[in-house]
Design a protein around this motif. Structure first.
Motif, mmCIF file in Angstrom:
data_model
loop_
_atom_site.group_PDB
_atom_site.id
_atom_site.type_symbol
_atom_site.label_atom_id
_atom_site.label_comp_id
_atom_site.label_asym_id
_atom_site.label_seq_id
_atom_site.Cartn_x
_atom_site.Cartn_y
_atom_site.Cartn_z
ATOM 1 N N PHE A 239 0.850 -1.192 0.000
ATOM 2 C CA PHE A 239 0.000 0.000 0.000
ATOM 3 C C PHE A 239 0.885 1.240 0.000
ATOM 4 N N VAL A 240 0.244 2.406 -0.189
ATOM 5 C CA VAL A 240 0.922 3.692 -0.070
ATOM 6 C C VAL A 240 0.341 4.403 1.152
ATOM 7 N N ILE A 241 1.197 5.076 1.884
ATOM 8 C CA ILE A 241 0.784 5.720 3.129
ATOM 9 C C ILE A 241 0.452 7.192 2.913
ATOM 10 N N GLY A 242 -0.757 7.570 3.283
ATOM 11 C CA GLY A 242 -1.114 8.969 3.494
ATOM 12 C C GLY A 242 -1.481 9.807 2.309
ATOM 13 N N THR A 243 -0.828 9.642 1.176
ATOM 14 C CA THR A 243 -1.058 10.527 0.040
ATOM 15 C C THR A 243 -1.310 9.704 -1.213
ATOM 16 N N SER A 244 -1.700 10.385 -2.272
ATOM 17 C CA SER A 244 -1.844 9.707 -3.560
ATOM 18 C C SER A 244 -0.474 9.195 -3.993
ATOM 19 N N PRO A 245 -0.403 7.985 -4.553
ATOM 20 C CA PRO A 245 0.898 7.436 -4.942
ATOM 21 C C PRO A 245 1.566 8.254 -6.032
ATOM 22 N N ALA A 246 2.889 8.279 -5.981
ATOM 23 C CA ALA A 246 3.672 8.943 -7.019
ATOM 24 C C ALA A 246 3.623 8.124 -8.306
ATOM 25 N N ASP A 247 3.975 8.765 -9.408
ATOM 26 C CA ASP A 247 3.919 8.085 -10.709
ATOM 27 C C ASP A 247 4.781 6.824 -10.713
ATOM 28 N N TRP A 248 5.989 6.904 -10.109
ATOM 29 C CA TRP A 248 6.871 5.735 -10.135
ATOM 30 C C TRP A 248 6.289 4.596 -9.295
ATOM 31 N N GLN A 249 5.542 4.943 -8.235
ATOM 32 C CA GLN A 249 4.918 3.920 -7.412
ATOM 33 C C GLN A 249 3.785 3.227 -8.166
ATOM 34 N N ILE A 250 2.999 4.013 -8.874
ATOM 35 C CA ILE A 250 1.906 3.436 -9.669
ATOM 36 C C ILE A 250 2.470 2.516 -10.742
ATOM 37 N N GLU A 251 3.514 2.968 -11.432
ATOM 38 C CA GLU A 251 4.109 2.182 -12.510
ATOM 39 C C GLU A 251 4.678 0.859 -11.989
ATOM 40 N N LEU A 252 5.392 0.931 -10.866
ATOM 41 C CA LEU A 252 5.987 -0.285 -10.314
ATOM 42 C C LEU A 252 4.905 -1.228 -9.805
ATOM 43 N N TYR A 253 3.886 -0.673 -9.171
ATOM 44 C CA TYR A 253 2.819 -1.515 -8.640
ATOM 45 C C TYR A 253 2.087 -2.242 -9.768
ATOM 46 N N GLU A 254 1.752 -1.530 -10.808
ATOM 47 C CA GLU A 254 1.033 -2.149 -11.925
ATOM 48 C C GLU A 254 1.879 -3.230 -12.584
ATOM 49 N N ALA A 286 11.457 -8.470 -18.360
ATOM 50 C CA ALA A 286 11.305 -7.656 -19.569
ATOM 51 C C ALA A 286 11.346 -6.169 -19.257
ATOM 52 N N ALA A 287 10.954 -5.802 -18.037
ATOM 53 C CA ALA A 287 10.964 -4.393 -17.625
ATOM 54 C C ALA A 287 12.313 -3.977 -17.050
ATOM 55 N N GLY A 288 13.293 -4.888 -17.086
ATOM 56 C CA GLY A 288 14.637 -4.545 -16.641
ATOM 57 C C GLY A 288 14.925 -4.823 -15.186
ATOM 58 N N HIS A 289 14.116 -5.659 -14.541
ATOM 59 C CA HIS A 289 14.303 -5.933 -13.118
ATOM 60 C C HIS A 289 14.832 -7.339 -12.840
ATOM 61 N N SER A 290 15.512 -7.929 -13.810
ATOM 62 C CA SER A 290 15.972 -9.306 -13.624
ATOM 63 C C SER A 290 16.983 -9.419 -12.486
ATOM 64 N N GLU A 291 17.840 -8.409 -12.344
ATOM 65 C CA GLU A 291 18.832 -8.451 -11.276
ATOM 66 C C GLU A 291 18.163 -8.207 -9.923
ATOM 67 N N GLY A 292 18.392 -9.112 -8.999
ATOM 68 C CA GLY A 292 17.841 -8.951 -7.670
ATOM 69 C C GLY A 292 16.501 -9.609 -7.451
ATOM 70 N N LEU A 293 15.934 -10.248 -8.488
ATOM 71 C CA LEU A 293 14.674 -10.949 -8.281
ATOM 72 C C LEU A 293 14.899 -12.156 -7.374
ATOM 73 N N ALA A 294 13.876 -12.527 -6.620
ATOM 74 C CA ALA A 294 13.971 -13.685 -5.731
ATOM 75 C C ALA A 294 14.175 -14.955 -6.560
ATOM 76 N N PRO A 295 14.821 -15.977 -5.989
ATOM 77 C CA PRO A 295 15.089 -17.205 -6.740
ATOM 78 C C PRO A 295 13.847 -18.009 -7.084
ATOM 79 N N ARG A 296 12.697 -17.667 -6.520
ATOM 80 C CA ARG A 296 11.446 -18.350 -6.839
ATOM 81 C C ARG A 296 10.307 -17.357 -6.685
ATOM 82 N N THR A 297 9.171 -17.652 -7.308
ATOM 83 C CA THR A 297 8.015 -16.752 -7.223
ATOM 84 C C THR A 297 6.870 -17.381 -6.446
#
Length: 368
Positions: A239-254, A286-297
């Motif tokens: 979740f986001v606390i207190g205010t409307s989420p920032a654009d980067w938060q919306i993008e990452l969440y989606e 595909a969005a460039g987040h391969s580094e640091g992903l957990a070893p399983r989902t």
């Protein structure tokens, strides 16, 4: 339920017989409970050719805290407090015609293995391996009902937290409050240590709560689970606390929400474990987040919070119906925070409506 546990032991007995083993010694607590209905701490289960025996230490805890032992089992409490039930089981076999015993080598210590051999030197010891764990993968409807209740409890506890004031409270305080709420709603306790991660901590897998206080604009990641009659589930939300989420938060969440939905949609019998992982992982890579992903989902749940199957890139095997699993991809951006979304679901055929979602708290990005 005694017939259920007897049938489980019969399946194990048949497996041992096919492998050339006369008896099996089950020592891993979750496996003992699965086969016996209850597992006082330190108890072992001896599955013999004609009779099954549950051996317990001298001072077991009340059964009410460890399930209810199958009444058809012969129960033996050791006469001395320092006795080892596994060694005592070997002594029983040494006086019988049994010539081979399968043991859970992945659970027994080397010292206990040697002690068993010394008490019954004529007994051939073999490895039972993960036979019971594999038997536990597919759940019956009684087990799934317990998981469903555990999920309802977790949903209720999380829902109440979302209605409270969060700004200024610490991660540690919120985690403790959630665990109290789980018990208030009927859980035997938390399924695992509750994870509350705020701000730059959010999105980290297995984050241990700290004294960091919740601030306006933070991402807040919550991962919790309830233990109900020994069965454990988990739910994770961000979740986001207190205010409307920032654009980067919306993008990452989606992005993470889309990945989690892709993983959930392929939970059908016959689908490979690795294929489910790929479905949830590919959008993040595909969005460039391969580094640091957990070893399983994801992974299985049941009497333990982390069971087979493993939803991972190299995992072998395919899903069966009535297998409860988690699907929980996540992304953490160092210094900024991240998103994790976890659900517990039961694999069902498409003819039965597809995967059954047990954890139903909204996945909408709420500003709290």
């Amino acid at each position: 339920m005694s017939q259920v546990h007897a049938a489980r032991r019969t399946r194990l007995r048949d497996r041992c017989s096919a492998a050339g083993d006369t008896a099996a010694l089950v020592s891993r607590p979750a496996n003992v409970r699965y086969l016996a209905g209850g597992a006082p701490p330190g108890a072992v289960l001896l599955v013999g050719p004609d009779e099954d025996l549950l051996l317990c230490p001298r001072t077991p805890v009340p059964e009410s805290t460890e399930g209810h032992v199958d009444e058809e089992l012969r129960l033996t409490v050791l006469p001395t407090a320092d006795g080892d039930p596994a060694v005592a089981a070997a002594g029983v076999l040494a006086r019988s015609a049994v010539d081979s015993l399968a043991v859970e080598e992945h659970h027994l210590t080397v010292a206990r293995h040697r002690a068993i051999g010394s008490v019954a030197p004529g007994l051939r010891l073999t490895d039972l391996g993960a036979a019971v764990e594999h038997q536990r993968i597919v759940k019956d409807e009684e087990e799934i009902a317990c998981l469903r209740i555990a999920a309802e409890i977790a949903d209720h506890a999380l829902g109440e937290l979302l209605e409270s004031i969060l700004v200024g409270r610490t991660e540690r305080h919120l985690a403790l409050e959630l665990e109290r709420r789980l018990v208030d709603h009927g859980a035997d306790g938390p399924a695992f240590p509750t994870a509350i991660a705020t701000g730059p901590h959010s999105g980290r897998p297995r984050h241990r709560p700290t004294d960091r206080r919740v601030e306006e604009g933070d991402f807040l990641s919550v991962t919790l689970g309830a233990d109900y009659r020994g069965y454990r589930c988990l739910i994770g939300r961000t979740f986001v606390i207190g205010t409307s989420p920032a654009d980067w938060q919306i993008e990452l969440y989606e992005l993470v929400f889309g990945a989690q939905r892709a993983g959930r949609e392929v939970l059908v019998p016959g689908k490979g474990y690795r294929d489910v992982d790929r479905a949830a992982r590919q959008p993040l890579e595909a969005a460039g987040h391969s580094e640091g992903l957990a070893p399983r989902t994801g992974h299985g749940v049941g009497l333990e919070i982390d069971e087979d199957p493993q939803i991972a890139p190299a995992a072998m095997g395919k899903l069966d119906a009535c297998v409860p699993v988690t699907v929980g991809p996540g992304v953490h951006l160092p210094g900024r925070g991240g998103v994790r979304i976890d659900d517990t679901l039961v694999v069902r055929p498409e003819a039965d409506g597809g995967p059954e979602l047990l954890t139903i708290t909204t996945k909408e990005l709420l500003a709290l």
